[in-house]
Design an enzyme around this catalytic site. Structure first.
Site, PDB file in Angstrom:
ATOM      1  N   LYS A  78       0.850  -1.198   0.000  1.00  0.00           N
ATOM      2  CA  LYS A  78       0.000   0.000   0.000  1.00  0.00           C
ATOM      3  C   LYS A  78       0.879   1.240   0.000  1.00  0.00           C
ATOM      4  O   LYS A  78       1.855   1.325   0.755  1.00  0.00           O
ATOM      5  CB  LYS A  78      -0.913  -0.025   1.229  1.00  0.00           C
ATOM      6  CG  LYS A  78      -1.925   1.119   1.299  1.00  0.00           C
ATOM      7  CD  LYS A  78      -2.831   0.975   2.519  1.00  0.00           C
ATOM      8  CE  LYS A  78      -3.873   2.084   2.589  1.00  0.00           C
ATOM      9  NZ  LYS A  78      -4.783   1.930   3.747  1.00  0.00           N
ATOM     10  N   SER A 159      -9.810   2.408   2.991  1.00  0.00           N
ATOM     11  CA  SER A 159      -8.905   3.054   2.058  1.00  0.00           C
ATOM     12  C   SER A 159      -7.994   2.100   1.294  1.00  0.00           C
ATOM     13  O   SER A 159      -7.386   2.484   0.307  1.00  0.00           O
ATOM     14  CB  SER A 159      -8.038   4.067   2.813  1.00  0.00           C
ATOM     15  OG  SER A 159      -7.205   3.409   3.757  1.00  0.00           O
ATOM     16  N   SER A 183     -10.250   0.227   7.321  1.00  0.00           N
ATOM     17  CA  SER A 183      -9.675   0.308   5.982  1.00  0.00           C
ATOM     18  C   SER A 183      -9.001  -0.958   5.477  1.00  0.00           C
ATOM     19  O   SER A 183      -8.565  -1.003   4.333  1.00  0.00           O
ATOM     20  CB  SER A 183      -8.670   1.468   5.914  1.00  0.00           C
ATOM     21  OG  SER A 183      -9.340   2.699   5.918  1.00  0.00           O
TER      22      SER A 183
END
Length: 495
Positions: A78, A159, A183
């Site tokens: 990420k 997210s 998330s």
């Protein structure tokens, strides 16, 4: 024969060790899959050279009999984790061109364990969002489609939407995520994968771009529970560079996986039966209860009385911390600098922040600044911290009666891109089941458990005691084995 890219983390690791394929073959297969999946927009940058170099090192290590825990396994990272020598943007123009000179502790641990990096995964800007629509690098698209013939592109959750989309599409075997209010878990539920947020402090936050420091926690996202356990084990551990890091040993989660829940008690919090819960979500929750009962667990009704205050509490505390953390982005030292001709320092700050931050980030900074202002600090922020303590106490009381809790992960299946973006409050409600565990700092995991009427994945959430990731993983494994979730999205994205 199973394609290399269909194998999960454990399958790749074990197949590589058995000599079924080389690490270079693994890297080439996944690098090709990533390059051919541009339609998903899951990556901000691709790093095939990193994956290839790690693979060649793994092949040499195998020949020398010096294998590492993740030798031969490439991962997605990420783009909230700083990676030395590779761009790190937090999906924001504010960090455009920023290349860290240091490695986050989590990625450093993974690379030291032999893993390679396929690229930096897209996300909601500064990890603020539930649909991956706030990224400055464009929406991530879920690989799933509704089975009713509609081709509306779906949100992969947020997210960590790049991570969830890439794993579900089988273009990465596993990925890092971060979870501030859901998330990791909500995107996992939306895309039919597993994702675990460990106890706050289990994974170092050093080198992770901060959103809300008292809530942010790195975690693992993968195809299944075993893969999640393997990845989380490699990510975890004490770090003196993070003052909130827990100085405790990392258990052997994979080795101790067991779906036998005899003697365990599973709590069902009555407050999670919210109004207007879709019948399919409620039915799956009831089915999950029966699966855990079949695994040997005793089912106990419990109460978490302050649950209804969790969402407003979170959306005071998280923006408050964000407004403080994001004050550092001013165009002086790194990242974007917008310097209008003749501008003074204050004008440069204003122009840079106006150009660099997206609308959702600005919204949360404004909310946070408001609740921290002198006239409202006690009315909002102080009160929210008191309610947070009550929510944590609710969990403490519940865990005196039971070992884990079972709830839905999200209040719906994936929604279409653009469907909720006009109403921030409707978007925030996606976190209703995940936020309480974040406020309490306890471990929680989403496991894929079924499909809705339109063929979209639904997840169940297991919440555990502090530092009892093993209990969470074991309950997750019990659900996974009984759900038998094998659905995959049909490939429409590959070139």
């Amino acid at each position: 024969m199973t394609a290399i890219t269909d194998l999960g983390l454990a399958g790749l690791r074990d197949g590589f060790r058995a000599g079924d394929f080389s690490a270079r073959e693994i890297a080439d297969a996944f690098n090709g899959a990533v390059a051919g999946a541009k339609a998903l927009n899951a990556f901000i940058i691709e790093t095939p050279d990193h994956a290839t170099a790690a693979a060649e090192a793994a092949d040499r290590a195998r020949a020398a009999g010096e294998l590492l825990p993740l030798s031969g396994v490439p991962l997605g990272i990420k783009d909230l984790f700083c990676t030395a020598g590779h761009q790190t943007t937090a999906a924001s123009h504010m960090l455009g061109g920023f290349t860290p000179t240091y490695e986050s502790t989590v990625t450093g641990k993974l690379f030291a364990a032999g893993a390679g990096m396929l690229g930096k995964l897209n996300l909601d800007q500064f990890a603020m969002g539930s649909s991956n629509e706030t990224s400055a690098y464009g929406n991530v698209v879920s690989p799933w489609r509704r089975n009713d013939g509609g081709n509306a592109p779906l949100a992969p959750g947020g997210s960590s939407g790049g991570s969830s989309s890439a794993i579900a599409a089988r273009i990465v075997p596993a990925a890092t995520g971060t979870d501030t209010g859901g998330s990791i878990r909500q995107p996992a539920a939306f895309t039919g994968i597993a994702g675990i947020k460990p106890t706050y402090g289990r994974c170092s936050r050093f080198g992770i771009v901060a959103f809300a420091s008292s809530l942010d926690q790195a975690g693992a996202m993968a195809q299944d529970v075993r893969d999640s356990a393997i990845l989380l084990e490699a990510m975890s551990g004490f770090d003196p560079k993070d003052s909130t890091s827990l100085d405790v040993a990392v258990p052997k989660w994979e080795a101790n996986l067991s779906s036998d829940l005899k003697g365990k008690k599973v709590g069902i919090p009555k407050e999670y039966r919210v109004d207007n819960m879709p019948a399919e979500i409620d039915a799956l929750w009831r089915q999950g209860i029966e699966w855990l009962r079949d695994a040997g667990a005793e089912i106990v009704d419990v109460s978490l009385p302050h649950t209804r205050y969790a969402l407003p509490t979170y959306y005071i505390i998280a923006p408050a911390e964000a407004s403080s953390n994001l004050a550092r982005y001013d165009g002086v030292r790194y990242g974007l600098r917008d310097l209008p001709e003749g501008a003074n320092l204050q004008e440069m700050y204003a122009a840079t922040r106006a150009a660099g931050f997206g609308p959702e980030v600005k919204r949360r900074i404004l909310i946070g600044t408001y609740v921290l202002s002198a006239g409202y600090y006690d009315a909002y922020y102080t009160k929210a911290q008191k309610v947070r303590a009550l929510i944590a106490r609710d969990f403490e009381e519940a865990f005196r009666q039971v070992d884990v809790l079972l709830t839905p992960t999200a209040p719906s299946a994936a929604f279409a891109l653009g469907e909720k973006s006009a109403d921030p409050l409707e978007m925030y409600l996606n976190d209703v089941f995940t936020v309480p565990a974040s406020l309490a700092g306890v471990p929680a995991m989403s496991v894929p458990a079924g499909l809705d009427g339109q063929g979209l994945p639904l997840g169940l959430q297991i919440i555990g005691r502090p530092l009892d990731e093993q209990g969470v993983l074991n309950a997750g494994l019990a659900i996974e084995q009984r759900a038998g979730f094998t659905a995959k999205p049909q490939n429409w994205w590959a070139k």
